[in-house]
Design an enzyme around this catalytic site. Structure first.
Site, PDB file in Angstrom:
ATOM      1  N   PRO A 114       1.280  -9.873   1.657  1.00 55.31           N
ATOM      2  CA  PRO A 114       2.113  -8.327   1.568  1.00 55.31           C
ATOM      3  C   PRO A 114       1.191  -7.187   3.072  1.00 55.31           C
ATOM      4  CG  PRO A 114       2.664  -9.053  -0.243  1.00 55.31           C
ATOM      5  CD  PRO A 114       1.329 -10.354   0.396  1.00 55.31           C
ATOM      6  N   GLU A 116     -25.083   0.842 -16.459  1.00 48.47           N
ATOM      7  CA  GLU A 116     -24.813   0.509 -15.325  1.00 48.47           C
ATOM      8  C   GLU A 116     -25.929   0.053 -14.685  1.00 48.47           C
ATOM      9  OE1 GLU A 116     -21.861   0.078 -13.863  1.00 48.47           O
ATOM     10  OE2 GLU A 116     -20.528   0.088 -15.773  1.00 48.47           O
TER      11      GLU A 116
HETATM   12  P1  ADP Z   1       4.665  -6.355   5.899  1.00 46.68           P
HETATM   13  O1  ADP Z   1       6.298  -6.695   6.423  1.00 46.68           O
HETATM   14  O2  ADP Z   1       3.573  -7.593   6.264  1.00 46.68           O
HETATM   15  O3  ADP Z   1       4.665  -6.339   4.171  1.00 46.68           O
HETATM   16  P2  ADP Z   1       4.070  -4.475   7.170  1.00 46.68           P
HETATM   17  O4  ADP Z   1       4.101  -4.635   8.697  1.00 46.68           O
HETATM   18  O5  ADP Z   1       5.165  -3.755   6.953  1.00 46.68           O
HETATM   19  O6  ADP Z   1       3.373  -5.396   6.540  1.00 46.68           O
HETATM   20  O7  ADP Z   1       2.960  -3.900   7.353  1.00 46.68           O
HETATM   21  C1  ADP Z   1       2.659  -2.127   7.082  1.00 46.68           C
HETATM   22  C2  ADP Z   1       2.039  -0.787   7.765  1.00 46.68           C
HETATM   23  O8  ADP Z   1       0.900  -2.313   7.726  1.00 46.68           O
HETATM   24  C3  ADP Z   1       2.448  -0.930   9.301  1.00 46.68           C
HETATM   25  O9  ADP Z   1       3.802  -0.538   9.800  1.00 46.68           O
HETATM   26  C4  ADP Z   1       1.587  -0.764  10.247  1.00 46.68           C
HETATM   27  O10 ADP Z   1       0.628   0.379  10.233  1.00 46.68           O
HETATM   28  C5  ADP Z   1       0.308  -1.489   9.022  1.00 46.68           C
HETATM   29  N1  ADP Z   1       0.090  -2.994   9.589  1.00 46.68           N
HETATM   30  C6  ADP Z   1      -0.164  -4.117   8.707  1.00 46.68           C
HETATM   31  N2  ADP Z   1      -0.547  -4.830   9.791  1.00 46.68           N
HETATM   32  C7  ADP Z   1      -0.501  -4.610  11.144  1.00 46.68           C
HETATM   33  C8  ADP Z   1      -1.812  -5.015  11.624  1.00 46.68           C
HETATM   34  N3  ADP Z   1      -2.222  -6.466  11.889  1.00 46.68           N
HETATM   35  N4  ADP Z   1      -2.106  -4.544  13.063  1.00 46.68           N
HETATM   36  C9  ADP Z   1      -1.867  -2.728  13.258  1.00 46.68           C
HETATM   37  N5  ADP Z   1      -1.334  -2.265  12.365  1.00 46.68           N
HETATM   38  C10 ADP Z   1      -0.390  -3.212  10.811  1.00 46.68           C
HETATM   39 ZN    ZN Z   2     -20.113  -3.721 -16.889  1.00 46.05          ZN
END
Ligand code: ADP
Ligand code: ZN
Ligand code: MG
Length: 655
Positions: free
Chosen positions: A225, A447
């Protein structure tokens, strides 16, 4: 073709109600109320209420005048009156009939004298009639309203179509012409290369068709994800400047059977109409789950129908229709094999988590829209975010902007970014949570124990920060070790053992310095035990089982974390003994070390209690000072490394 027309017609019908929700609702209400009334009967509910269920064989709703004439005839034996109704029981040789009249004229002054005259027992019930009347007529409406709202909410979530628009899909199908470009997607270069030829095909379909080339119809984007699958799909549409139709797999699965299938049909119809175009199906595993594996109870038919429709649609258009279907999943292994067959999603593209360079590029992309201080060094941020996906990085930039805003800064500074990283690693800071002084002291020693061991043990990761401010759930304090090298896939045995020493440091410090142990080390001990167990049973690192692997994780049926235990009881015993004795042995060593550095721990704890958070540098300084004061040889494990890392940071800053 004929089939297609019929569909359009259905949709038009639905449109009528979709556009007139109030009318639809009114018709619905009337029907429901009529049904309700015919079941309950007008005054019957009230009659039963008053009567307490005596042996009445028949109930008649009549006019007031009829009751009056029955009374005059002398068949009535008893009467009950409310301000608006009258109920009379007639007795014909034991056969009791109940007469009920609504809308009684209250000004009829003759009624009571008449009853007196005929010697009929009567009683008045104040208000009862009115209230039950009101209830009788309002209740069904209220209930209906409740059901309506419930249904409407449920519907609108999934399809936005209103209750009668169940088969209509345009509101669920997202249609847009994105202006996302490949430059917006970083850190996934291989994936970009793979989808580039699609862009060309969508731009110049004739070139390919004239040659008779077979372009892939379906392409599956696979990856964890937040790695940019959706973004990449949009970028393909953006680069080719074609329409982008997107749906989410989970949105297909609805309460009404057949809805999913009709949506798939609509989706493809729309995409074909506007070809060249792209269809994007997010979370395709929601519909494309292997049929053999089955879902949980029910809902299966719907999913299968939807899946079949999807397969049919994909087979239905030839390679001469410039429509490309992209789908995304993070669980490709669960997909039905039929989906992956030739001519469907026969190509898979891995969209993986970014490496150092990728992370740096992504950070740069996302910091374009915010105001970064010129002093910010994104290389350090990229270094410290190994393991995070693009979405996390975008989030860190945004979080940093929020932090800077809260402190009314004009620009985002490095410290805001660092704080944002920590937040995404350890959960939100909760300064406002009150902890007692006693607890604070325990946490501070605990810690400090971790921090000391981390600095003195070769193979342990050096300390970035020690804090006794509770963060998130459960953690009262924490010692943060951010990975300094960009990525680690392998761990050597001595590093695992070092981790155990560091984990035991917390508990040992409690025992040595407080004289009593607490529950605070529960998680540490759990992790230490798990490391040893894995060393024996997974990595073949001990003499207990030699190179034999004892545990293989199994999925689903036994629940998460279940492992097969196909080894002898003797082995289990050996394993237990080994883990116990190793932990004991390490614990004794750790306590000894803490005692040797007694004053260093005291100093560290004192500082911690005062300022609550100290940097790794300060930790090393305290230890160094203590060693020098006592003319000890330095045991700081990361001395050389630190010098190197700090030099590298400097170098980065100069770039
Ligand atoms: P997935 O569909 O793989 O779960 P998304 O494309 O929905 O991920 O990513 C969510 C957001 O995170 C995007 O809209 C973008 O802002 C950022 N993001 C994720 N991956 C990238 C990437 N490889 N380059 C630039 N931005 C990214
Ligand atoms: Zn601890
Ligand atoms: Mg997505």
């Amino acid at each position: 073709m004929a089939k297609q027309d019929k569909n359009n017609q259905d949709n038009n019908n639905n449109n009528f109600f979709n556009n007139n929700p109030l009318l639809a609702f009114a018709i619905f209400s009337i029907v429901i109320i009529m049904i309700f009334k015919s079941f309950v009967g007008d005054g019957e509910g009230l009659g039963n209420m008053l009567d307490g269920g005596s042996s009445v064989t028949q109930t008649k709703t009549v006019k007031y005048s009829e009751i009056k004439s029955e009374i005059a005839k002398g068949t009535i034996t008893s009467v009950k009156l409310t301000p608006t109704t009258i109920e009379a029981i007639a007795d014909n040789d034991g056969r009791k009939t109940r007469f009920i009249a609504q809308n009684v004229p209250t000004y009829d002054k003759d009624l009571i004298p008449l009853l007196e005259e005929k010697n009929i027992t009567y009683e008045g019930i104040m208000g009862g009639g009115f209230i039950s009347d009101l209830l009788g007529s309002l209740l069904p409406i209220l209930i209906f309203f409740g059901i309506w709202i419930f249904l409407a909410k449920k519907m609108s979530k999934g399809m936005g179509g209103g209750i009668l628009g169940a088969g209509k899909a345009d509101k669920l199908i997202n249609s847009e012409k994105p202006d996302t470009k490949f430059d917006d997607v970083q850190g996934v270069e291989e994936a970009k290369d793979e989808v580039k030829e699609i862009v060309d095909f969508l731009k110049f379909p004739e070139r390919y068709m004239q040659l008779g080339a077979k372009i892939p119809k379906g392409l599956l984007l696979v990856g964890p994800p937040g790695t940019g699958k959706t973004l990449l799909a949009k970028a393909v549409a953006g680069e080719a400047s074609v329409p982008f139709f997107s749906v989410s797999g989970s949105g297909f699965i609805e309460m009404f059977v057949g809805v999913g299938a009709s949506r798939v049909r609509d989706l493809f119809a729309q995409a074909k109409k506007e070809a060249p175009s792209i269809i994007f199906i997010d979370e395709i595993d929601a519909i494309g789950k292997s049929r053999a594996s089955g879902g949980q109870m029910g809902g299966n038919d719907e999913r299968e129908q939807t899946l079949n429709q999807l397969l049919a649609e994909m087979d239905g258009f030839g390679t001469d229709t410039p429509v490309i279907v992209l789908a995304a999943t993070n669980r490709p292994e669960t997909l039905d094999a039929a989906l992956l067959r030739a001519g469907r999603f026969d190509r898979q593209v891995l969209v993986d988590k970014p490496d150092y360079d990728g992370r740096l590029a992504i950070l740069k992309v996302h910091s374009k829209d915010v105001k970064l201080s010129a002093k910010v060094n994104l290389k350090i941020i990229a270094k410290q975010t190994a393991g995070l996906a693009g979405a996390d990085l975008a989030n860190i930039i945004n979080e940093a902007a929020l932090l800077a805003g809260r402190f009314n800064k004009k620009e985002i500074e490095q410290s805001d970014l660092i704080e944002a990283i920590e937040r995404s690693f350890v959960g939100l800071e909760k300064k406002n949570r009150k902890i007692s002084e006693v607890e604070k002291r325990i946490v501070a020693y605990h810690e400090s124990g971790h921090a000391l061991m981390a600095e003195l043990t070769k193979g342990a990761t050096r300390v970035t920060k020690v804090s006794i401010i509770p963060r998130g759930l459960g953690a009262l304090g924490y010692t943060l070790h951010l990975p300094e090298d960009e990525e680690r896939f392998l761990k050597q045995k001595h590093e695992l053992m070092a981790e155990i020493d560091v984990l035991l440091g917390g508990r040992a410090a409690e025992e040595v310095f407080i004289g009593e142990i607490s529950t605070g080390a529960g998680n540490d001990l759990d992790r230490a035990t798990a490391i040893l167990k894995d060393m024996i049973s997974v990595y073949g690192m001990t003499d207990v089982a030699g190179l034999m692997v004892l545990s293989r994780s199994q999925n689903s049926f036994l629940g998460a974390g279940a492992v097969s235990t196909d080894y002898s009881e003797k082995m289990a015993e050996d394993m237990d003994n080994y883990i116990r004795s190793t932990l004991n042995e390490r614990y004794i060593y750790v306590k000894k070390t803490l005692n040797e550095y007694h004053q260093a721990i005291e100093n560290m704890t004192a500082v911690l209690l005062e300022v609550e958070v100290i940097e790794g540098k300060k930790v090393r300084e305290i230890i160094d000072t203590f060693e020098k004061e006592n003319n000890m040889e330095s045991r700081l494990a990361h001395g050389a490394k630190i010098a190197k890392a700090e030099a590298a940071d400097k170098q980065d800053a100069e770039d």
